[in-house]
Design a protein around this motif. Structure first.
Motif, PDB file in Angstrom:
ATOM      1  N   HIS A   6       0.846  -1.196   0.000  1.00 15.15           N
ATOM      2  CA  HIS A   6       0.000   0.000   0.000  1.00 15.15           C
ATOM      3  C   HIS A   6       0.877   1.241   0.000  1.00 15.15           C
ATOM      4  CE1 HIS A   6      -3.361  -2.646   1.150  1.00 15.15           C
ATOM      5  NE2 HIS A   6      -2.430  -3.267   1.850  1.00 15.15           N
ATOM      6  N   SER A  23       0.956  -4.908   4.184  1.00 10.10           N
ATOM      7  CA  SER A  23      -0.204  -4.802   5.086  1.00 10.10           C
ATOM      8  C   SER A  23       0.184  -4.981   6.552  1.00 10.10           C
ATOM      9  CB  SER A  23      -1.250  -5.868   4.734  1.00 10.10           C
ATOM     10  OG  SER A  23      -1.826  -5.611   3.486  1.00 10.10           O
ATOM     11  N   ARG A  59      -1.592  12.777  19.475  1.00  9.47           N
ATOM     12  CA  ARG A  59      -2.033  11.914  20.565  1.00  9.47           C
ATOM     13  C   ARG A  59      -1.106  10.713  20.712  1.00  9.47           C
ATOM     14  NH1 ARG A  59      -8.420  10.763  20.241  1.00  9.47           N
ATOM     15  NH2 ARG A  59      -9.033  12.382  21.683  1.00  9.47           N
ATOM     16  N   VAL A  61       0.096   7.087  21.013  1.00  8.15           N
ATOM     17  CA  VAL A  61      -0.422   5.763  20.649  1.00  8.15           C
ATOM     18  C   VAL A  61       0.703   4.741  20.753  1.00  8.15           C
ATOM     19  CG1 VAL A  61      -2.038   6.827  19.004  1.00  8.15           C
ATOM     20  CG2 VAL A  61       0.037   5.757  18.163  1.00  8.15           C
ATOM     21  N   MET A  66      -0.413  -0.485  15.916  1.00  8.60           N
ATOM     22  CA  MET A  66      -1.046   0.317  14.877  1.00  8.60           C
ATOM     23  C   MET A  66      -0.297  -0.080  13.611  1.00  8.60           C
ATOM     24  SD  MET A  66      -1.424   4.441  14.639  1.00  8.60           S
ATOM     25  CE  MET A  66      -1.862   5.228  13.091  1.00  8.60           C
ATOM     26  N   LEU A  67      -1.020  -0.221  12.525  1.00  2.15           N
ATOM     27  CA  LEU A  67      -0.359  -0.611  11.281  1.00  2.15           C
ATOM     28  C   LEU A  67       0.222   0.616  10.601  1.00  2.15           C
ATOM     29  CD1 LEU A  67      -3.143  -3.016   9.933  1.00  2.15           C
ATOM     30  CD2 LEU A  67      -1.010  -3.636  11.120  1.00  2.15           C
ATOM     31  N   VAL A  69       0.169   1.187   7.525  1.00  7.21           N
ATOM     32  CA  VAL A  69      -0.783   1.642   6.509  1.00  7.21           C
ATOM     33  C   VAL A  69      -1.874   2.523   7.138  1.00  7.21           C
ATOM     34  CG1 VAL A  69      -2.067  -0.557   6.635  1.00  7.21           C
ATOM     35  CG2 VAL A  69      -2.354   0.904   4.663  1.00  7.21           C
ATOM     36  N   GLN A  70      -2.128   2.323   8.437  1.00  5.82           N
ATOM     37  CA  GLN A  70      -3.120   3.162   9.121  1.00  5.82           C
ATOM     38  C   GLN A  70      -2.602   4.562   9.424  1.00  5.82           C
ATOM     39  OE1 GLN A  70      -4.017   0.288  12.422  1.00  5.82           O
ATOM     40  NE2 GLN A  70      -6.136   0.678  11.791  1.00  5.82           N
ATOM     41  N   ALA A  71      -1.306   4.759   9.265  1.00  3.41           N
ATOM     42  CA  ALA A  71      -0.739   6.088   9.530  1.00  3.41           C
ATOM     43  C   ALA A  71      -0.777   6.966   8.283  1.00  3.41           C
ATOM     44  CB  ALA A  71       0.698   5.956  10.041  1.00  3.41           C
ATOM     45  N   ASP A  72      -1.343   6.441   7.217  1.00  2.47           N
ATOM     46  CA  ASP A  72      -1.486   7.217   5.987  1.00  2.47           C
ATOM     47  C   ASP A  72      -2.162   8.553   6.289  1.00  2.47           C
ATOM     48  OD1 ASP A  72      -1.490   7.802   3.299  1.00  2.47           O
ATOM     49  OD2 ASP A  72      -3.373   6.732   2.900  1.00  2.47           O
ATOM     50  N   GLU A  73      -1.578   9.623   5.795  1.00  8.94           N
ATOM     51  CA  GLU A  73      -2.114  10.984   5.956  1.00  8.94           C
ATOM     52  C   GLU A  73      -2.046  11.499   7.390  1.00  8.94           C
ATOM     53  OE1 GLU A  73      -6.045  11.028   4.182  1.00  8.94           O
ATOM     54  OE2 GLU A  73      -5.224  10.108   2.382  1.00  8.94           O
ATOM     55  N   CYS A  74      -1.293  10.834   8.247  1.00  6.23           N
ATOM     56  CA  CYS A  74      -1.200  11.293   9.634  1.00  6.23           C
ATOM     57  C   CYS A  74       0.066  12.119   9.833  1.00  6.23           C
ATOM     58  CB  CYS A  74      -1.167  10.108  10.593  1.00  6.23           C
ATOM     59  SG  CYS A  74      -2.726   9.241  10.694  1.00  6.23           S
TER      60      CYS A  74
ATOM     61  N   PHE B   6      -1.382 -10.827   6.234  1.00  7.26           N
ATOM     62  CA  PHE B   6      -2.809 -10.710   5.922  1.00  7.26           C
ATOM     63  C   PHE B   6      -2.943  -9.611   4.880  1.00  7.26           C
ATOM     64  CE2 PHE B   6      -1.791  -7.809   9.340  1.00  7.26           C
ATOM     65  CZ  PHE B   6      -2.328  -6.614   8.900  1.00  7.26           C
ATOM     66  N   TYR B   8      -4.779  -6.116   3.824  1.00  8.60           N
ATOM     67  CA  TYR B   8      -5.465  -4.968   4.416  1.00  8.60           C
ATOM     68  C   TYR B   8      -6.373  -4.293   3.405  1.00  8.60           C
ATOM     69  CZ  TYR B   8      -5.847  -0.118   6.146  1.00  8.60           C
ATOM     70  OH  TYR B   8      -6.299   1.117   6.539  1.00  8.60           O
ATOM     71  N   ARG B  10      -9.197  -0.990   3.168  1.00  8.63           N
ATOM     72  CA  ARG B  10      -9.793   0.138   3.882  1.00  8.63           C
ATOM     73  C   ARG B  10     -11.197   0.399   3.340  1.00  8.63           C
ATOM     74  NH1 ARG B  10      -6.624   5.560   3.612  1.00  8.63           N
ATOM     75  NH2 ARG B  10      -5.162   4.346   4.860  1.00  8.63           N
ATOM     76  N   LEU B  38      -5.066  -6.418  17.114  1.00  9.64           N
ATOM     77  CA  LEU B  38      -3.653  -6.441  16.681  1.00  9.64           C
ATOM     78  C   LEU B  38      -2.735  -7.115  17.713  1.00  9.64           C
ATOM     79  CD1 LEU B  38      -3.437  -3.052  14.736  1.00  9.64           C
ATOM     80  CD2 LEU B  38      -3.661  -5.356  13.798  1.00  9.64           C
ATOM     81  N   ARG B  56     -11.463   4.817   9.333  1.00 11.85           N
ATOM     82  CA  ARG B  56     -11.584   6.082   8.589  1.00 11.85           C
ATOM     83  C   ARG B  56     -12.970   6.262   7.974  1.00 11.85           C
ATOM     84  NH1 ARG B  56      -6.261   8.155   6.838  1.00 11.85           N
ATOM     85  NH2 ARG B  56      -4.858   7.080   8.261  1.00 11.85           N
ATOM     86  N   PRO B 110      -3.164   5.928  26.002  1.00  7.25           N
ATOM     87  CA  PRO B 110      -2.724   5.755  24.604  1.00  7.25           C
ATOM     88  C   PRO B 110      -3.499   4.646  23.871  1.00  7.25           C
ATOM     89  CG  PRO B 110      -0.827   5.951  26.058  1.00  7.25           C
ATOM     90  CD  PRO B 110      -2.024   5.806  26.941  1.00  7.25           C
ATOM     91  N   HIS B 113      -6.843   6.114  22.984  1.00  7.53           N
ATOM     92  CA  HIS B 113      -6.757   7.051  21.860  1.00  7.53           C
ATOM     93  C   HIS B 113      -7.105   6.381  20.540  1.00  7.53           C
ATOM     94  CE1 HIS B 113      -3.938  10.122  23.994  1.00  7.53           C
ATOM     95  NE2 HIS B 113      -5.203  10.494  24.055  1.00  7.53           N
ATOM     96  N   ARG B 114      -6.890   5.081  20.451  1.00  5.16           N
ATOM     97  CA  ARG B 114      -7.213   4.366  19.207  1.00  5.16           C
ATOM     98  C   ARG B 114      -8.367   3.383  19.371  1.00  5.16           C
ATOM     99  NH1 ARG B 114      -4.987   5.270  14.817  1.00  5.16           N
ATOM    100  NH2 ARG B 114      -5.598   3.303  13.863  1.00  5.16           N
TER     101      ARG B 114
END
Ligand code: FES
Ligand code: FES
Lengths: 159, 301
Positions: A6, A23, A59, A61, A66-67, A69-74, B6, B8, B10, B38, B56, B110, B113-114
């Motif tokens: 990704h 992924s 924040r 974390v 956290m993946l 790929v989940q940090a995209d645009e962060c 795996f 992913y 979205r 996770l 998202r 923390p 937060h998620r």
């Protein structure tokens, strides 16, 4: 099994980063292996210890759960952002002065969590600092020196 | 350890997530905050082939108070709303303070937060705080599938350890937490061996008092069975009582009666059962005090 990659784009310590990630790559491994930001430590890799704490969009974390790929645009901040030059951040100075680290393994995560605590609450008390850092494990200091450092750093940062 | 491989995906919205679940079948899991899933994958206790990320999804990231038709205004929590946002929201403090208290006891900041409220409910850990508080206050789960949505009452949702009545092709889009009328109070108590470890037992309770008499009560225990356990026997004892020390003691005894909790490193089954009674007593005392105060304040208006 084949997993696809990704494209992600994000900001790390003020720098724009574009990358292609698998992924299953965790955000922590992405920071350490792909970006060489090895200040982010990995202890338990199951969300328990807090060594891998980074700031995502301001924040705290656990970057091990956290993946990438989940940090995209962060917008990310790691411990490397605290002292970009030779001068230490007031929080680092306070850790140094109060011996709030021994082996240093928990320190990067601890610093970022403490920074968040001070930013949320500039008048932080001993009690609030103690409660706040209960999210992060330290096997060396017994926590009291960290509490002292946080309260003093907050004082310094208010000035 | 690292997660096994795996794929992913979205999802930008609830419908898309449902379509993906439909297409990918039983190998897919929903990923929201990922704060339970996770770690399980890193420990290789779970290895789904696909993760469908809804964190998202624009139409799932909400938290508001609905205008209920019958005058009650439930708190409505979307599946992408984080625990920390729900915990700190004035809406939550108004409609469901027990939920805010449960979240504050669940995991670390923390992680909150998620982590999401809906994710915790869907994960259905029998020792988790959020499902117990949700069941105690009551409400409903809104399940989304490709075909549309269905509403599942909270008391029908949990059906075993980490298990719910949700179908493979469904995801929880949101949960509604019922509003209790003025004159209500809540109590939430848990016991953990250390501040950060999993609770040995949890008690969540609400009481409503009119003219000095209990006319509605709810008692739920966590950590002592295969799901959060609703204790109607305890409620029956409270109904019509003054919620005084005697009624509360009898209700606490009824709540713990018949329990056969599991044993583990954090506590034996017998200890859990005993603590269930103690925590119920304390939670009910908190609830009674708050309900009494709310009733007195209401009476003055
Ligand atoms: S390494 Fe992430 S919480 Fe321990
Ligand atoms: S300084 Fe060693 S773990 Fe904290």
């Amino acid at each position: 099994m084949n997993t696809s990659s990704h494209e992600i784009s994000l900001t790390v310590n003020g720098r724009a980063v574009e990358a292609t990630v698998e992924s299953r790559l965790s955000l922590a491994d992405f920071l350490r292996r792909e970006l060489g930001l090895v200040g982010t430590h990995l202890g338990c890799e199951q969300g328990a210890c807090g060594a891998c704490t980074v700031l995502v969009d301001g924040r705290s974390v656990r970057s091990c759960i956290m993946l990438a790929v989940q940090a995209d645009e962060c917008e990310l901040r790691t411990v490397e952002s605290l002292a970009p030059g030779l001068a230490m951040h007031p929080l680092q100075d306070a850790f140094h002065k109060h011996q709030a680290l021994q082996c240093g393994f928990c320190t990067p995560g601890m610093l970022l969590r403490c920074l968040e605590l001070i930013e949320e609450n500039p008048d932080i008390t001993d009690e609030e600092a103690r409660e706040g850092i209960s999210s992060n494990s330290c096997r060396c200091t017994g926590y009291q020196y960290i509490v002292d450092a946080v309260v003093e750093a907050a004082e310094q940062m208010r000035q | 350890m690292k997660s096994p491989p795996f794929e992913y995906k979205r999802a930008e919205g609830a419908e898309e997530a449902a379509a993906l679940l439909n297409e990918l079948g039983s190998d897919a899991r929903i990923l929201a905050g990922g704060q339970s899933l996770l770690p399980l994958m890193n420990l290789r206790l779970a290895s789904p082939a696909f993760l469908v990320d809804i964190s998202r999804a624009g139409d799932l990231k909400f938290l508001h108070i609905d205008n209920g038709s019958s005058g009650a205004s439930p708190l409505h929590v979307g599946a992408a709303a984080t625990q920390r946002d729900v915990e700190m929201s004035a809406h939550t403090l108004r409609v469901a303070p027990i939920l805010a208290e449960a979240i504050a006891n669940a995991g670390q900041v923390p992680v909150r937060h998620r982590g999401t409220v809906v994710g915790s409910i869907a994960h259905a850990d029998p020792s988790a705080e959020v499902p117990a508080a949700f069941l105690a206050q009551g409400g409903s789960v809104i399940a989304q599938s490709l075909g549309g949505r269905r509403v599942i009452p909270s008391e029908d949702f949990f059906d075993g350890v980490f298990s719910t009545v949700l179908e493979e092709v469904e995801l929880v889009a949101s949960v509604r937490v019922d509003e209790w009328p003025e004159g209500s109070g809540h109590g939430f108590r848990e016991l953990s061996v250390t501040a950060e470890s999993w609770p040995v037992a949890i008690a969540a309770a609400l009481i409503h008092i009119t003219d000095g008499e209990v006319d509605r009560a709810s008692v739920v225990l966590g950590g002592v069975g295969s799901t959060p356990l609703w204790r109607p026997e305890a409620e029956a004892i409270l109904m019509g009582s003054d919620a005084g020390a005697e009624a509360i003691e009898a209700a606490a005894e009824a709540a713990a009666a018949g329990l056969e909790p599991p044993s583990d490193t954090f506590g034996s089954g017998a200890y859990r059962k005993k603590m269930a009674r103690v925590l119920t007593r304390r939670a009910l005392a908190d609830a009674a005090e708050r309900a009494g105060a709310a009733e007195r304040a209401g009476g003055k208006q």
